[in-house]
Design an enzyme around this catalytic site. Structure first.
Site, PDB file in Angstrom:
ATOM      1  CE  LYS A 215       1.131   0.416 -25.867  1.00  0.00           C
ATOM      2  NZ  LYS A 215       0.157   1.550 -25.854  1.00  0.00           N
ATOM      3  CG  ASP A 429      -1.083  -3.555  -0.226  1.00  0.00           C
ATOM      4  OD1 ASP A 429      -0.811  -2.897   0.792  1.00  0.00           O
ATOM      5  OD2 ASP A 429      -2.016  -3.255  -0.992  1.00  0.00           O
ATOM      6  CD  GLU A 486      -1.708  -3.439   4.247  1.00  0.00           C
ATOM      7  OE1 GLU A 486      -1.688  -2.224   4.458  1.00  0.00           O
ATOM      8  OE2 GLU A 486      -2.281  -3.930   3.265  1.00  0.00           O
TER       9      GLU A 486
END
Length: 774
Positions: A215, A429, A486
């Site tokens: 990380k 989307d 979409e």
């Protein structure tokens, strides 16, 4: 990545926090900016007008030349013409320096009143592209960010780079250094990009091993110390004893070897929409390997030419259906490893399937622990600041598409999936949410062009420009790529090439059709169905822009709604789907309409077709992800594939009809029929009959609940013999077998219903037929 269009900060200087703006200055700047944009659009409009006049002048000049060609070379009139040619050519040359008329305006003359707005938006795209060319050597180089950002293997070690402009310090931590924040501290450049190197060990082995966790640990402006998953991480896994995710290095000793080449762009785009996690028959999350072995062969056998995967990018919340992405470059680890997904794509290509994945660049998860939200401690690194950066209904963050580094991140994200996983295309989307500042919330669209180009249209210019850049880049670098939007507003030009003034998508989703079917089944009696309204909904689309037609996708299956099969047959599916049970009126109606809706949709609804996983065989009930409200059950988060394998259940008949319909569509190629060869000759309200021609095909559907018609006259374009290609009433689809499938129908030159020819057809109640000219 160190090139910028807004100039460079002095070497070594840390990014500064912007000072508060004066409200009066801000108001004056906004007014001036509005005036500046108005002037720009006016200038562009006049440039375009000059170009049009130059073309007209050249046309007149050519006509004069043709007339004078009959005159003697030494005549006075010839000499006069030659003297004036110089002036005319100068004018024409001056005109040629102006832009050619955008084809979008030629295709749709009704856009003329909004020409200046369309030109302004197109010019804005050209300006941003030009800046990219100047500062980043073009889109091709700019979109390779994944090759330099994040954790990258280099000669002699790894390099790590992360953009976090407001972080005060940043370190790379992980299993490889005992999570010691002092071991690998990063330095920052003038653009807010932090970097460090991790040399190989003395024995030559990598300091970070395959599958080790890592990380970034950073200090924010307020002094808080936080850990984040790197934005460019390519693999992220949830810990077994925690809700927390960690990035992992995926670098196995042997890299995956591809077995199959990419497939060509399908001539008929027949999409099977799938969710890998839901594909398991057991009450658990399905895997990539299971899908490869069990579901891909089913899709190929049905005849589909493409598979569209949902929820591939990592999302920490499973119940989001994959739409709250946390790690954009990481494959969803709950279904398997990166190589498992590569094997799935590889096998799909081996079966001749084109691979599309959902890409969610309209918003991102507001998860601060695993995602991009507040990555460097601010709320506006990747997203808009304040309320503009939040979607109230979706509880998610909204990207700032005007940011240089956000553009790099998103465009590189598209390139990454094509290059690293050999994905062929994308379904974007939430495009409506992207391109309007109101995000479609509480807004209806009537199709009036003022809603797209008027003063109050609220179009987000930066978002629209990003989509143009994305489509332009993908189609330039990968001509085989298909992009699908979409989008519900019906914006003109959305599916026209960027060079024509469009947004560049290949297809848009035909979202009105499934809504129509659900409304019919929920609110209107069969005898009150309006054939004209049904037919109009199916053909009401921009004929120069392609549409993906579908009866139902994943949206219609979610909890709170039901599949079409369940709306039609409901509880009787539990007791009367057996072939040993009598065919009750409810079951007879349900099975018939399930097939008819599909035939009507693929025949009339668009230039491509989509089906959601399992709905081809009438999967019962709905989809509900495990959550607190259902005691975290997977009962409705799976697909019951055994239903079509049981010879005593009627599901196999619906599955066989879908197979026959898809194969008929693919073999005849009717989806590619030019619009001028499509014609709806009949939408009869009393008879409840729809007749539609498409190329050499004729589709006849009788929705009447009780009336059958012997010798029903049908108007057609061409005379000749027609044979039956598909009947929803066939015995092999559990129909009543009322039609002799060997009969041929003769169309004579007898005009009917505004068609030059006609023929007589037997059309039983609740039956759909597809005839093909022999």
């Amino acid at each position: 990545y160190q090139r910028r269009v807004h100039g460079e900060a002095p070497q070594g200087e840390q990014p500064k926090t912007p000072a508060m703006s004066s409200p009066r200055a801000l108001e004056e700047l906004r007014a001036l900016d509005k005036k500046r944009k108005l002037i720009q659009s006016t200038v562009l409009a006049h440039k375009h007008m000059v170009a049009g006049l130059a073309e007209e002048l050249e046309s007149v000049n050519n006509q004069m030349a043709a007339i004078l060609a009959t005159e003697p070379r030494d005549s006075v009139i010839q000499q006069h013409f030659e003297v004036n040619t110089g002036m005319q050519q100068q004018t024409v040359c001056a005109g040629q320096s102006q832009p050619e008329p955008l084809r979008l305006l030629v295709l749709d003359p009704y856009l003329k009143p909004w020409e200046s707005t369309i030109l302004f938006r197109h010019e804005h795209f050209n300006q941003i592209r030009s800046k990219l060319e100047q500062a980043e050597h073009g889109l091709e180089a700019f979109s390779r960010g994944y090759q330099t950002m994040g954790l990258v293997r280099t000669e002699g070690g790894f390099t790590f780079r992360e953009w976090a402009p407001l972080a005060q310090s940043l370190s790379l931590v992980g299993d490889f250094n005992g999570w010691n924040q002092e071991a690998h501290r990063c330095t920052v450049d003038s653009f807010g990009v932090w970097s460090t190197t991790i040399p190989d060990l003395p024995n030559g082995s990598p300091a970070i091993q395959h599958n080790q966790r890592y990380k970034v640990a950073l200090t924010t402006r307020d002094g808080s110390c936080v850990q984040r998953i790197p934005a460019w991480a390519q693999y992220s896994v949830q810990e077994t004893d925690s809700v927390q995710f960690n990035a992992r290095l995926w670098r196995p000793p042997t890299a995956y070897t591809w077995q199959h080449p990419r497939v060509p762009r399908p001539a008929s785009l027949l999409i099977y929409e799938a969710h890998v996690g839901l594909a398991s028959e057991l009450e658990r999350v399905g895997t990539y390997n299971e899908f490869t072995e069990r579901v891909l062969p089913h899709i190929a056998e049905l005849g589909y030419t493409a598979v569209q995967f949902m929820a591939i990018m990592e999302h920490s919340f499973y119940g989001s259906f994959g739409y709250h992405v946390t790690n954009f470059f990481a494959v969803s680890s709950r279904c398997g490893t990166p190589d498992d997904f590569r094997a799935l794509v590889d096998r799909a290509h081996g079966l001749g399937l084109y691979v599309i994945i959902d890409v969610v660049h309209s918003h991102a998860s507001n998860n601060t622990m695993d995602g991009l939200n507040q990555f460097d401690g601010s709320d506006h690194q990747y997203f808009h600041e304040g309320s503009r950066g939040r979607h109230d209904l979706w509880d998610s963050r909204l990207f700032n598409y005007a940011s240089w580094e956000v553009l790099r991140f998103l465009l590189s994200n598209l390139r990454f999936w094509v290059e690293e996983y050999r994905v062929d295309g994308f379904r974007f989307d939430g495009v409506t949410s992207m391109i309007y500042n109101h995000h479609g919330i509480g807004t209806g669209f009537s199709g009036n062009y003022n809603e797209y180009y008027g003063e109050h249209s609220q179009v987000d210019l930066e978002a629209l420009t990003y989509l143009k850049l994305a489509n332009h880049m993908m189609h330039s670098l990968y001509p085989n790529c298909i992009t699908i939007a979409e989008e519900v507003s019906g914006m003109p030009g959305l599916c026209r090439p960027v060079a024509e003034g469009g947004v560049g998508f290949d297809y848009r989703m035909g979202m009105a059709v499934p809504d129509l079917y659900i409304k019919l089944l929920k609110e209107i009696k069969d005898e009150d169905w309006n054939m004209g309204h049904i037919a109009h909904t199916l053909i009401n689309r921009r004929r120069t822009e392609n549409t993906v037609a579908y009866c139902e996708c994943h949206d219609q299956c979610l909890v709170g709604d039901k599949t079409i099969a369940f709306w039609l047959m409901d509880a009787e599916m539990y007791v009367n789907m057996s072939v040993l049970s009598p065919l009750t009126p409810v079951m007879s109606r349900g099975l018939a309409l399930h097939k008819m809706f599909r035939l009507l949709t693929i025949a009339m609804g668009g230039e491509a077709y989509l089906n959601f996983m399992g709905n081809e065989f009438g999967h019962p009930e709905w989809v509900d992800f495990p959550r607190h409200g259902n005691n975290f059950s997977y009962k409705y988060a799976r697909r019951q594939w055994g239903l079509i394998k049981d010879p005593l259940l009627r599901y196999k008949f619906l599955n066989e009809f879908d197979h026959a319909m898809i194969c008929a569509c693919k073999s005849t190629g009717w989806l590619a029929t030019p619009p001028d060869q499509e014609y709806m000759s009949c939408a009869h309200e009393d008879d409840k009959v729809i007749v539609f021609e498409r190329g050499n095909m004729v589709f006849l559907l009788n929705f009447h609940a009780s009336k059958s018609f012997a010798d029903y006259r049908v108007g057609v374009r061409m005379a000749g013999s027609y044979r039956l290609l598909l009947s929803t009433d066939s015995a092999r689809f559990d129909g009543h077998s009322l039609i002799d499938e060997s009969v041929q129908y003769l169309a004579r030159e007898e005009p009917y219903q505004n068609r030059p020819c006609s023929m007589l057809v037997y059309l039983p109640s609740r039956v759909g037929l597809a005839l093909i000219r022999v």
